[in-house]
Design an enzyme around this catalytic site. Structure first.
Site, PDB file in Angstrom:
ATOM      1  N   ILE A 268       7.197  11.737 -12.017  1.00 35.82           N
ATOM      2  CA  ILE A 268       7.873  11.653 -10.724  1.00 35.82           C
ATOM      3  C   ILE A 268       6.966  10.908  -9.750  1.00 35.82           C
ATOM      4  O   ILE A 268       5.752  11.157  -9.713  1.00 35.82           O
ATOM      5  CB  ILE A 268       8.208  13.069 -10.186  1.00 35.82           C
TER       6      ILE A 268
ATOM      7  N   ASP B 148      -0.004   7.533  -9.607  1.00 35.09           N
ATOM      8  CA  ASP B 148      -0.873   6.477 -10.098  1.00 35.09           C
ATOM      9  C   ASP B 148      -0.084   5.550 -11.019  1.00 35.09           C
ATOM     10  O   ASP B 148       1.051   5.211 -10.714  1.00 35.09           O
ATOM     11  CB  ASP B 148      -2.081   7.123 -10.801  1.00 35.09           C
ATOM     12  N   VAL B 149      -0.681   5.183 -12.155  1.00 35.96           N
ATOM     13  CA  VAL B 149      -0.042   4.191 -13.016  1.00 35.96           C
ATOM     14  C   VAL B 149       0.895   4.872 -14.008  1.00 35.96           C
ATOM     15  O   VAL B 149       0.653   5.992 -14.449  1.00 35.96           O
ATOM     16  CB  VAL B 149      -1.103   3.347 -13.747  1.00 35.96           C
TER      17      VAL B 149
ATOM     18  N   GLY C 267       4.347   7.359  -4.501  1.00 38.92           N
ATOM     19  CA  GLY C 267       3.192   8.202  -4.750  1.00 38.92           C
ATOM     20  C   GLY C 267       2.857   8.186  -6.233  1.00 38.92           C
ATOM     21  O   GLY C 267       3.652   7.738  -7.043  1.00 38.92           O
TER      22      GLY C 267
ATOM     23  N   PHE D 243      12.307   9.382 -10.665  1.00 39.43           N
ATOM     24  CA  PHE D 243      11.776  10.010 -11.881  1.00 39.43           C
ATOM     25  C   PHE D 243      11.975   9.108 -13.089  1.00 39.43           C
ATOM     26  O   PHE D 243      12.806   8.195 -13.067  1.00 39.43           O
ATOM     27  CB  PHE D 243      12.450  11.368 -12.117  1.00 39.43           C
TER      28      PHE D 243
ATOM     29  N   CYS E 163      -0.379   8.498 -14.839  1.00 38.99           N
ATOM     30  CA  CYS E 163      -0.465   9.215 -13.566  1.00 38.99           C
ATOM     31  C   CYS E 163      -1.909   9.467 -13.141  1.00 38.99           C
ATOM     32  O   CYS E 163      -2.188  10.377 -12.372  1.00 38.99           O
ATOM     33  CB  CYS E 163       0.308  10.530 -13.619  1.00 38.99           C
TER      34      CYS E 163
END
Lengths: 222, 419
Positions: free
Chosen positions: A134, A69-70, A67, A147, A164
């Site tokens: 995370i 983004d980047v 889950g 993480f 993210c």
């Protein structure tokens, strides 16, 4: 808890290792494990992430089944991949994310940094920005990925992405928060020791006899 | 027999999930246990596996779309199966449920495991047409979808065999209609119009509150019970303690009284989960504190072991930290019951929304002078109305009433709280 220190490992090799261990855990042939490591510099992007968050078109990002983004991984960042049978520990993904946050908040507190949760923005945060990211993947209720805590990482590579998926998201590190040098090995040691304790507190293995209305089960921090 | 694939519930607190991707395309063969999709909630992705074998007949959402937990997102059935059978009986997919073996699935299951069945992509599996079902050719599923979307099938040009209306045709039709409406609106815009409204972005706190109350209202069947409590004695006690040098507010007395009543009726200090009731051994009472930009609910933990004085000092500390913005996440979490007090706004009584996963919340109004009849005489009394909102899945009316009766008894005989 089985904790394995992998030192520095290429992202691809670590991913292959995760895949293999998860496959073993799924069929009951392997124990739950926490992998602790650092990656050589690499950008990764969650499977739902948007390429638009790579601000520099020359960057290549590895697309993976987690889950979020980047994000960026590199030296000075402690990466943790807990491979857990969540199916026997609550089957609750949100609770698992909150557990990872708790583990990280407690760990950085030991080095004198105060971090907190921000509802709706998974990860841990300080006044200076995001201290740990995370992103989790779950296959047949076994967890992978996990993480990434910036200990003494160079933060400039984050400026080439929207971390993210949040535009202009500030990123910070433990060293910046504490104002003194924090050796990554010490953080690694502490998190390895603490992991099992917090895990048992937050996500104990459920006893199948403990069901029904008479069960008294404390649920910390929910 | 076809099975419906629903958006899974991956957390007690999950209400909807986002489809990340389909791992199989419509018409493709799916074996039990194979990963067919990836869904996301928060920062966690889950690979969704098929619990039955067959052919992926239909997908109902596209990557990036959100779907509420439990909605049908795809259908697996036998190759070329009429999806008709599905419409009346929505077979819910469960892990225990073995699909009724279709010939194709049986054949696959009979093969030794080492033989990998070659992938047989079936790009266009159309449900077998049924005659005499209406003038427009369309599967019952498409008909139902059309009904849900408010589309008259007569207006849709079918692109399937013999002009059959497919799901894609509905979507195309809807888009077209939207474009037409937009063009119409744009044409109207030439006239000077009213000031456009500027949407305000949600603050983090607003977004969190919105999420919490929506979850609560959508999942918890609330009911309320109100009692009028004579606070005369409690006020006397608070005044007496103040004279003796201990600052105790009516709110603190209320917290202590709630803690005592919860000890007697622990069913109200509980959480409902899908398959069990969790009675919390510790009484952690959240106090709703209103702020300009929203509200926070700091939690006083372990109230069962705290004296009135302890509760007073902790509550003062937490409330001032909530107001000054120096409260941390731990102090805002772990509540098992909450209290919301709007008495200071001149409110007589109101109803509060439960904080999931808690099972109840108490809403209290202000203390007012009211005439009451005592021993046959009308006398003035200091009346406060308190309303409990309870999760009916956990708590029944009589239980809530007993709890409120106990709360009333304690507050009207407040000396018990000093013991």
């Amino acid at each position: 808890m089985n904790v394995t220190d992998l030192g520095v490992m290429e992202f691809g090799a670590a991913l292959a290792l995760q895949e293999r261990l998860v496959a073993e855990i799924v069929v009951g042939a392997g124990p739950e494990t926490l992998l602790l490591l650092e990656h050589p510099p690499v950008y990764t992007i969650g499977s739902g992430g948007s390429g638009a968050n790579l601000l520099d078109p020359t960057i290549e990002a590895v697309r993976i089944n987690r889950g979020g983004d980047v994000t960026f991984h590199g030296a000075g960042q402690l990466v943790g991949y807990p491979l857990l049978k969540l199916g026997e520990r609550s089957r609750d993904l949100h609770r698992y994310l909150r557990f990872l946050e708790e583990l990280l908040i407690l760990t950085v507190a030991d080095f004198g940094a105060r971090a907190w949760r921000v509802p709706g923005r998974t990860g841990i945060w300080t006044a200076n920005g995001k201290l740990a990211a995370i992103g989790v993947g779950v296959r047949r209720w076994v967890t992978m990925h996990g993480f990434a805590l910036n200990v003494n990482a160079d933060l400039t590579p984050f400026s080439r992405i929207n971390p993210c998926g949040i535009a202009g998201c500030p990123v910070t590190s433990l060293v910046r928060e504490c104002g003194v040098e924090v050796p990554l090995v010490e953080v690694k040691k502490l998190i390895g020791e603490r992991f099992g304790v917090v895990l048992e507190e937050w996500l104990p293995v459920e006893n199948s006899f403990m069901t029904g209305s008479h069960c008294q089960m404390p649920r910390p921090g929910k | 027999m076809a099975t419906e694939i629903t958006m899974p519930k991956l957390s007690d607190t999950m209400t909807e999930g986002r489809l990340v991707s389909w791992k199989k395309s419509v018409g493709e063969r799916v074996e039990r246990g194979e990963i067919i999709a990836e869904v996301e909630t928060d920062k966690a992705n889950m690979e969704l596996e098929a619990f039955s074998s067959g052919v992926l007949l239909e997908t109902r959402i596209t990557p990036g779309e959100l779907a509420p937990v439990g909605t049908v997102i795809a259908i697996i059935g036998a190759e070329g199966e009429q999806v008709t059978a599905l419409v009346p009986v929505a077979a819910k997919i469960t892990e225990e449920m073995e699909p009724e073996a279709q010939p194709a699935a049986k054949a696959a299951a009979a093969e030794p495991i080492s033989i990998v069945e070659p992938e047989k992509p079936q790009p266009s599996v159309q449900p077998v047409s049924r005659e005499g079902f209406g003038a427009e050719k369309a599967s019952p599923l498409v008909r139902r979808l059309a009904r849900e979307m408010g589309i008259d099938l007569k207006e849709v040009k079918g692109s399937g065999p013999e002009g059959r209306v497919l799901k894609e045709d509905l979507e195309r039709h809807e888009k077209q209609v939207k474009v037409e409406v937009k063009v119409e609106r744009e044409a109207r815009k030439v006239e000077p119009s009213v000031q456009p409204t500027v949407p305000q972005p949600l603050s983090r706190m607003r977004a969190a509150i919105a999420r919490t109350v929506t979850t609560s209202w959508q999942t918890i069947p609330h009911f309320t019970v109100t009692v009028a409590i004579d606070m005369g004695e409690a006020e006397k006690l608070a005044r007496g303690m103040k004279k003796a040098g201990t600052r105790v507010s009516l709110n603190d007395l209320l917290i202590k009284a709630v803690a005592l009543a919860l000890q007697k009726y622990p069913q109200l200090n509980a959480s409902f989960t899908v398959d069990s009731i969790i009675i919390h051994p510790s009484i952690n009472i959240g106090i709703a504190v209103s702020l300009d930009e929203g509200l926070l609910v700091p939690v006083i933990k372990g109230c069962e072991a705290l004296s009135l004085k302890d509760i007073a000092s902790q509550s003062r500390e937490l409330i001032s930290r909530a107001r000054s913005g120096t409260i941390n996440a731990a102090e805002l979490s772990g509540g098992t019951f909450s209290i919301s007090n709007l008495g200071m706004f001149g409110v007589d009584q109101f109803m509060a929304v439960i904080f999931p996963p808690q099972g109840a919340i108490l809403a209290v109004g202000g203390v007012n002078d009211q005439p009451v009849v005592k021993k046959g005489e009308v006398v003035p009394a200091r009346i406060m109305k308190a309303t409990i909102s309870a999760d009916h899945r956990l708590i029944d009316g009589a239980m809530a009433a007993r709890f409120m009766g106990e709360l009333q008894k304690v507050l009207e005989n407040p000396v018990a709280m000093l013991v």
